[in-house]
Design a protein around this motif. Structure first.
Motif, PDB file in Angstrom:
ATOM      1  N   TYR B  11       0.860  -1.189   0.000  1.00 34.81           N
ATOM      2  CA  TYR B  11       0.000   0.000   0.000  1.00 34.81           C
ATOM      3  C   TYR B  11       0.893   1.234   0.000  1.00 34.81           C
ATOM      4  O   TYR B  11       1.899   1.269   0.707  1.00 34.81           O
ATOM      5  CB  TYR B  11      -0.863   0.045   1.266  1.00 34.81           C
ATOM      6  CG  TYR B  11      -2.009  -0.941   1.296  1.00 34.81           C
ATOM      7  CD1 TYR B  11      -3.086  -0.819   0.431  1.00 34.81           C
ATOM      8  CD2 TYR B  11      -2.018  -1.980   2.223  1.00 34.81           C
ATOM      9  CE1 TYR B  11      -4.153  -1.715   0.486  1.00 34.81           C
ATOM     10  CE2 TYR B  11      -3.083  -2.880   2.291  1.00 34.81           C
ATOM     11  CZ  TYR B  11      -4.140  -2.742   1.420  1.00 34.81           C
ATOM     12  OH  TYR B  11      -5.191  -3.615   1.478  1.00 34.81           O
ATOM     13  N   ILE B  13       1.577   4.724   1.352  1.00 39.99           N
ATOM     14  CA  ILE B  13       1.126   5.492   2.512  1.00 39.99           C
ATOM     15  C   ILE B  13       1.929   6.776   2.627  1.00 39.99           C
ATOM     16  O   ILE B  13       2.820   7.036   1.824  1.00 39.99           O
ATOM     17  CB  ILE B  13       1.236   4.680   3.830  1.00 39.99           C
ATOM     18  CG1 ILE B  13       2.644   4.112   4.004  1.00 39.99           C
ATOM     19  CG2 ILE B  13       0.219   3.548   3.861  1.00 39.99           C
ATOM     20  CD1 ILE B  13       2.905   3.555   5.382  1.00 39.99           C
ATOM     21  N   LEU B  21       3.823   0.263   2.374  1.00 43.60           N
ATOM     22  CA  LEU B  21       3.623  -0.656   3.479  1.00 43.60           C
ATOM     23  C   LEU B  21       3.384  -2.036   2.875  1.00 43.60           C
ATOM     24  O   LEU B  21       2.472  -2.216   2.066  1.00 43.60           O
ATOM     25  CB  LEU B  21       2.403  -0.205   4.295  1.00 43.60           C
ATOM     26  CG  LEU B  21       2.019  -1.083   5.470  1.00 43.60           C
ATOM     27  CD1 LEU B  21       1.871  -0.236   6.715  1.00 43.60           C
ATOM     28  CD2 LEU B  21       0.744  -1.849   5.213  1.00 43.60           C
ATOM     29  N   ALA B  23       1.800  -5.057   3.085  1.00 43.90           N
ATOM     30  CA  ALA B  23       0.710  -5.659   3.867  1.00 43.90           C
ATOM     31  C   ALA B  23       0.670  -7.175   3.691  1.00 43.90           C
ATOM     32  O   ALA B  23       0.275  -7.903   4.591  1.00 43.90           O
ATOM     33  CB  ALA B  23      -0.626  -5.050   3.464  1.00 43.90           C
ATOM     34  N   GLU B  42      -3.741 -12.399  13.331  1.00 43.86           N
ATOM     35  CA  GLU B  42      -4.223 -11.352  14.218  1.00 43.86           C
ATOM     36  C   GLU B  42      -4.572 -10.118  13.387  1.00 43.86           C
ATOM     37  O   GLU B  42      -4.287 -10.068  12.187  1.00 43.86           O
ATOM     38  CB  GLU B  42      -3.171 -11.056  15.285  1.00 43.86           C
ATOM     39  CG  GLU B  42      -2.930 -12.288  16.153  1.00 43.86           C
ATOM     40  CD  GLU B  42      -2.114 -12.012  17.395  1.00 43.86           C
ATOM     41  OE1 GLU B  42      -2.659 -12.135  18.493  1.00 43.86           O
ATOM     42  OE2 GLU B  42      -0.931 -11.669  17.272  1.00 43.86           O
ATOM     43  N   SER B  43      -5.153  -9.099  14.021  1.00 49.54           N
ATOM     44  CA  SER B  43      -5.593  -7.963  13.217  1.00 49.54           C
ATOM     45  C   SER B  43      -4.389  -7.257  12.610  1.00 49.54           C
ATOM     46  O   SER B  43      -3.334  -7.151  13.220  1.00 49.54           O
ATOM     47  CB  SER B  43      -6.446  -6.999  14.043  1.00 49.54           C
ATOM     48  OG  SER B  43      -5.708  -6.521  15.115  1.00 49.54           O
ATOM     49  N   GLY B  44      -4.534  -6.829  11.365  1.00 49.44           N
ATOM     50  CA  GLY B  44      -3.450  -6.172  10.655  1.00 49.44           C
ATOM     51  C   GLY B  44      -2.497  -7.128   9.961  1.00 49.44           C
ATOM     52  O   GLY B  44      -1.521  -6.706   9.348  1.00 49.44           O
ATOM     53  N   SER B  45      -2.784  -8.437  10.015  1.00 44.97           N
ATOM     54  CA  SER B  45      -1.839  -9.383   9.422  1.00 44.97           C
ATOM     55  C   SER B  45      -2.005  -9.495   7.901  1.00 44.97           C
ATOM     56  O   SER B  45      -1.193 -10.145   7.246  1.00 44.97           O
ATOM     57  CB  SER B  45      -1.976 -10.761  10.078  1.00 44.97           C
ATOM     58  OG  SER B  45      -3.287 -11.241   9.936  1.00 44.97           O
ATOM     59  N   GLY B  46      -3.051  -8.893   7.339  1.00 47.68           N
ATOM     60  CA  GLY B  46      -3.192  -8.897   5.886  1.00 47.68           C
ATOM     61  C   GLY B  46      -4.282  -9.805   5.343  1.00 47.68           C
ATOM     62  O   GLY B  46      -4.393 -10.000   4.128  1.00 47.68           O
ATOM     63  N   LYS B  47      -5.127 -10.334   6.219  1.00 49.14           N
ATOM     64  CA  LYS B  47      -6.165 -11.275   5.796  1.00 49.14           C
ATOM     65  C   LYS B  47      -7.152 -10.633   4.820  1.00 49.14           C
ATOM     66  O   LYS B  47      -7.416 -11.165   3.747  1.00 49.14           O
ATOM     67  CB  LYS B  47      -6.947 -11.799   7.023  1.00 49.14           C
ATOM     68  CG  LYS B  47      -6.082 -12.429   8.089  1.00 49.14           C
ATOM     69  CD  LYS B  47      -6.902 -12.935   9.269  1.00 49.14           C
ATOM     70  CE  LYS B  47      -7.657 -11.868  10.057  1.00 49.14           C
ATOM     71  NZ  LYS B  47      -6.801 -10.888  10.747  1.00 49.14           N
ATOM     72  N   THR B  48      -7.702  -9.475   5.240  1.00 51.20           N
ATOM     73  CA  THR B  48      -8.688  -8.811   4.388  1.00 51.20           C
ATOM     74  C   THR B  48      -8.062  -8.389   3.067  1.00 51.20           C
ATOM     75  O   THR B  48      -8.694  -8.487   2.006  1.00 51.20           O
ATOM     76  CB  THR B  48      -9.285  -7.594   5.134  1.00 51.20           C
ATOM     77  OG1 THR B  48      -9.990  -8.083   6.268  1.00 51.20           O
ATOM     78  CG2 THR B  48     -10.236  -6.796   4.263  1.00 51.20           C
ATOM     79  N   THR B  49      -6.805  -7.956   3.121  1.00 49.23           N
ATOM     80  CA  THR B  49      -6.100  -7.561   1.900  1.00 49.23           C
ATOM     81  C   THR B  49      -6.061  -8.729   0.911  1.00 49.23           C
ATOM     82  O   THR B  49      -6.312  -8.552  -0.288  1.00 49.23           O
ATOM     83  CB  THR B  49      -4.675  -7.085   2.251  1.00 49.23           C
ATOM     84  OG1 THR B  49      -4.778  -5.955   3.119  1.00 49.23           O
ATOM     85  CG2 THR B  49      -3.894  -6.710   1.015  1.00 49.23           C
TER      86      THR B  49
HETATM   87  N1  ADP Z   1      -6.150   0.944   1.978  1.00 50.61           N
HETATM   88  C1  ADP Z   1      -5.080   0.822   2.754  1.00 50.61           C
HETATM   89  N2  ADP Z   1      -4.078   1.727   2.729  1.00 50.61           N
HETATM   90  C2  ADP Z   1      -2.977   1.597   3.490  1.00 50.61           C
HETATM   91  N3  ADP Z   1      -2.772   0.578   4.350  1.00 50.61           N
HETATM   92  C3  ADP Z   1      -3.738  -0.350   4.441  1.00 50.61           C
HETATM   93  C4  ADP Z   1      -4.941  -0.283   3.665  1.00 50.61           C
HETATM   94  N4  ADP Z   1      -5.728  -1.354   3.986  1.00 50.61           N
HETATM   95  C5  ADP Z   1      -5.044  -2.059   4.923  1.00 50.61           C
HETATM   96  N5  ADP Z   1      -3.847  -1.461   5.189  1.00 50.61           N
HETATM   97  C6  ADP Z   1      -2.831  -1.963   6.127  1.00 50.61           C
HETATM   98  O1  ADP Z   1      -2.428  -3.243   5.690  1.00 50.61           O
HETATM   99  C7  ADP Z   1      -2.235  -4.125   6.789  1.00 50.61           C
HETATM  100  C8  ADP Z   1      -3.114  -5.341   6.646  1.00 50.61           C
HETATM  101  O2  ADP Z   1      -4.467  -4.939   6.782  1.00 50.61           O
HETATM  102  P1  ADP Z   1      -5.682  -5.951   6.621  1.00 50.61           P
HETATM  103  O3  ADP Z   1      -5.532  -6.697   5.356  1.00 50.61           O
HETATM  104  O4  ADP Z   1      -6.928  -5.178   6.807  1.00 50.61           O
HETATM  105  O5  ADP Z   1      -5.440  -6.937   7.844  1.00 50.61           O
HETATM  106  P2  ADP Z   1      -6.445  -7.921   8.625  1.00 50.61           P
HETATM  107  O6  ADP Z   1      -7.653  -8.130   7.769  1.00 50.61           O
HETATM  108  O7  ADP Z   1      -5.641  -9.165   8.837  1.00 50.61           O
HETATM  109  O8  ADP Z   1      -6.766  -7.261   9.922  1.00 50.61           O
HETATM  110  C9  ADP Z   1      -2.501  -3.298   8.036  1.00 50.61           C
HETATM  111  O9  ADP Z   1      -1.272  -2.816   8.518  1.00 50.61           O
HETATM  112  C10 ADP Z   1      -3.366  -2.172   7.520  1.00 50.61           C
HETATM  113  O10 ADP Z   1      -3.202  -1.021   8.316  1.00 50.61           O
END
Ligand code: ADP
Ligand code: ADP
Ligand code: SF4
Ligand code: MG
Ligand code: MG
Lengths: 320, 320
Positions: B11, B13, B21, B23, B42-49
């Motif tokens: 990403y 930033i 970053l 991710a 855990e949260s922030g590990s990149g799952k949703t990404t």
């Molecule tokens: N649109 C974005 N822009 C910048 N950083 C992002 C964005 N979306 C997620 N991140 C960062 O990418 C990392 C992984 O996020 P995310 O995939 O949401 O993790 P999870 O779903 O495991 O909690 C985190 O550090 C988050 O802050």
């Protein structure tokens, strides 16, 4: 006996009528007891916890009494409660972490808080430092703003603050819910250590996660639709529950080791009733597989063994 | 059917997008037809990404994702619509997917106008009924209702039903259980398992290890965007080998075992054979951190269907 709650009723006023969120709770908590409070969301857990400390404008005291260490708490009286709040009974509200004032450094905020209770910051500073250290935080956190702390650090800080004056009773409402597993464990173990260190005499740990209670609580109280369903030592609730709701709830929980392929779990059909016009009789009746004619009457919450109370006609053997 | 091949996401930033970053880094795994793969971290590990890249909601920075052999990044124009006919996502908060001023079943009519404009009323109604039956909902319980009149579990099931209206082959389920109560959680989990039994591939994203353990055949453990351990679910949970996986598993609150017991068990054997870590047996440490291709250790097969990439190589955390 440290806490005795008797027939406590607290409703919410709404345009549509009263929401009977806490409808007659009678239970006690012993010295050193950590009581877990569990049940589906909306069953009245937070209402019960909050009513022991602060009724907000929309909460209506209907009746009942709360006795802490021999003193009657004037829970219907906001000002009357000032004398007890934070000193005798303290709460970590649900969402406390996001409620910390973002514009105040943490140390300054604590100073203002204790001074509002007539205690000087200097007086408690060394004890504060000791406890900050005990929960694994650096003394420097006191010079920082809440937003500079991670979720787990904030939650530990909130725990230190709310127990600083050694209250008799601490109510912790969903304090582990928004955290990752490893932080969750640290926070839960810190709660137990506060009791062990004598910072609080007894505790109510509210959570929708029964497995956290298995790890931390001595006893568990299960609520359903504004009423108490069952209270017993933790092991009994998990292994030999008697109320049909408790049984179904426990057996619907996936835990490590249980797999769909080998052991398919089942949920509880249906959903809890509205508390605006709750059904008469047993409130679990519509979902209960054991319901019978008698259940049209409300089952009393009664003691059926030492340390074991339950509100169910079947469980108390009244089905003859 | 779905294959991730060394997928990374950076990403942009900072104020001018000048910083990056990472991710997700170099993630590879497959999801087959009729298989649930849980992606745990855990949260922030990149799952949703990762979920969003699969759903073409964000671009893939490096590496590739293929679906039934087709490069997902290359799907453009009209082909995108056919892709979404087969691949859909359901997300964490069911309420945010609905507009409170419209009836909840509007999510269905939108599918009709988009994908089946020619279909007759009766054919469409039959199709909706089949989809609702597929998620165990009665039409008159949920149709023609506003979102606030339905429970979280019902709304979540409606979203799965919407996905079923298409010729769905693959579902990304991102934390869809977290907002639900224990008694409805298990119903939604069982529903996913039934879809899998009917041949659907499912990427089950969760931070809750017990849910992943219950439902999935394969587990991928993600830490800071990197896969640290993956394989057959029973092997990853039964024989956790990466130190991070061990910490996660020993932190999960269980219902019949205390944290201390689980930790002792994992120390006693989980992955250590006579004190030697399975990973290190296959990949003897050289004493340099970050040993391995690039700056990350390679995934090493420690047993059939079980792979580990150890970060703590040479740092003395394991008794190598
Ligand atoms: N649109 C974005 N822009 C910048 N950083 C992002 C964005 N979306 C997620 N991140 C960062 O990418 C990392 C992984 O996020 P995310 O995939 O949401 O993790 P999870 O779903 O495991 O909690 C985190 O550090 C988050 O802050
Ligand atoms: N301010 C309020 N106004 C009206 N009803 C409320 C209010 N707060 C809570 N309730 C209702 O009271 C019941 C109990 O809520 P709560 O004590 O928050 O449950 P829990 O903490 O177990 O999730 C629910 O039915 C909820 O909708
Ligand atoms: S009182 Fe009757 S309806 Fe209520 S839980 Fe017991 S058996 Fe079921
Ligand atoms: Mg609550
Ligand atoms: Mg996420």
């Amino acid at each position: 006996m440290s806490l005795q709650v008797t027939d406590l009723r607290v409703y919410y006023r709404t345009l549509a009528g009263d929401v009977k969120a806490l409808d007659g709770a009678t239970f006690s908590i012993a010295d050193k007891e950590i009581m877990g409070l569990a049940g589906e969301s909306g069953c009245g857990k937070s209402t019960l916890g909050n009513s022991l400390i602060r009724l907000d404008g929309r909460m209506k005291y209907i009746g009942g009494s709360v006795n802490l260490d021999g003193n009657e708490l004037p829970i219907w009286d906001q000002t009357g409660m000032n004398e007890f709040r934070f000193k005798q009974v303290s709460v970590i509200p649900q969402y406390a972490m996001s409620a910390m004032n973002p514009t105040r450094k943490i140390g300054k905020m604590i100073g203002e808080l204790v001074e509002s209770r007539g205690i000087s910051y200097e007086e408690i500073k060394s004890e504060l430092d000791r406890r900050v250290d005990l929960v694994g935080l650096d003394e420097d956190v006191l010079n920082r703003y809440p937003m500079e702390l991670s979720g787990g650090m904030k939650q530990r800080m909130v725990m230190v603050i709310s127990t600083l004056l050694d209250p008799s009773l601490l109510i912790a409402d969903e304090v582990t819910s928004a955290l990752d597993v490893s932080t969750q464990r640290a926070v839960a173990e810190t709660l137990v250590s506060f009791r062990d260190h004598g910072f609080v005499k007894s505790m109510i740990v509210i959570t929708h996660d029964v497995s956290i209670l298995y790890q931390t609580a001595d006893t568990i109280l299960i609520m359903y639709a504004g009423k108490l369903a069952e209270k017993a030592p933790t092991k009994t609730i998990i292994e030999k529950p008697l109320h049909p709701y408790t049984r179904m709830l426990i057996s619907s929980l996936p835990e490590v080791g249980v797999r769909y392929e080998t052991k398919k779990l089942v949920g509880i059909p249906g959903s809890p009733p509205s508390l605006l016009n709750p059904p008469t009789g047993c409130r679990f009746r519509a979902r209960c597989p054991l319901a019978f004619a008698k259940c049209a009457e409300e089952p009393p919450f009664i003691k059926i063994a030492n340390d074991h109370e339950v509100a169910c006609w079947k469980a108390t053997g009244s089905d003859a | 059917m779905l294959s991730l091949n060394r997928v990374s996401k950076f990403y942009k930033i900072g104020t001018f997008g000048g910083k990056e970053l990472a991710a997700v880094r170099d993630v590879s795994f497959d999801v087959n037809r009729g298989e649930v793969v849980s992606l745990i971290g855990e949260s922030g590990s990149g799952k949703t990404t990762i979920g969003k890249m699969v759903l073409k909601l964000i671009e893939i920075s490096r590496g590739s994702i293929t679906f039934d052999g087709t490069d997902v990044a290359g799907i453009k124009g009209g082909a995108v619509k056919s892709y979404y006919r087969e691949v859909q996502g359901v997300f964490q908060d069911p309420f945010s997917s609905y507009n409170p001023i419209f009836k909840a079943d509007r999510v269905f009519t939108m599918i009709r106008s988009e994908y089946y404009p020619e279909m007759s009323r009766s054919d469409w109604d039959a199709k909706v009924e089949t989809a609702l039956a597929g998620v165990s909902l009665e039409p008159d319980q949920v149709l023609n209702k506003y979102p606030h009149q339905l429970s979280g579990g019902q709304l979540q099931r409606l979203l799965v039903a919407r996905a079923l209206l298409l010729d769905l082959k693959f579902l990304v389920a991102d934390e869809i259980i977290s907002m639900l109560d224990a008694s409805t959680r298990i119903d939604v989990l069982n529903l996913l398992a039934e879809l899998k039994d009917r041949g659907m591939g499912i990427l089950f994203i969760t931070h809750d290890l017990s849910l992943g353990n219950y439902i999935s055949q394969k587990t991928v453990i993600l830490r800071r965007g990197v896969v640290v351990e993956m394989g057959a679910t029973d092997k990853v949970f039964g024989n956790p080998t990466h130190p991070y996986t061990k910490v996660l598993i020993s932190s999960v609150p269980q219902l019949h075992k205390k944290w201390a017991e689980v930790e002792a068990e994992i120390q006693a054997h989980g992955g250590d054979h006579d004190g030697v870590c399975l990973y290190h047996e296959a990949y003897p440490p050289t004493g340099q951190a970050g040993d391995g291709p690039g700056d990350r250790p390679a995934m090493v097969k420690v047993e059939d269907d079980h792979f580990v990439g150890c970060f703590d190589l040479g740092q003395g955390i394991c008794k190598a």
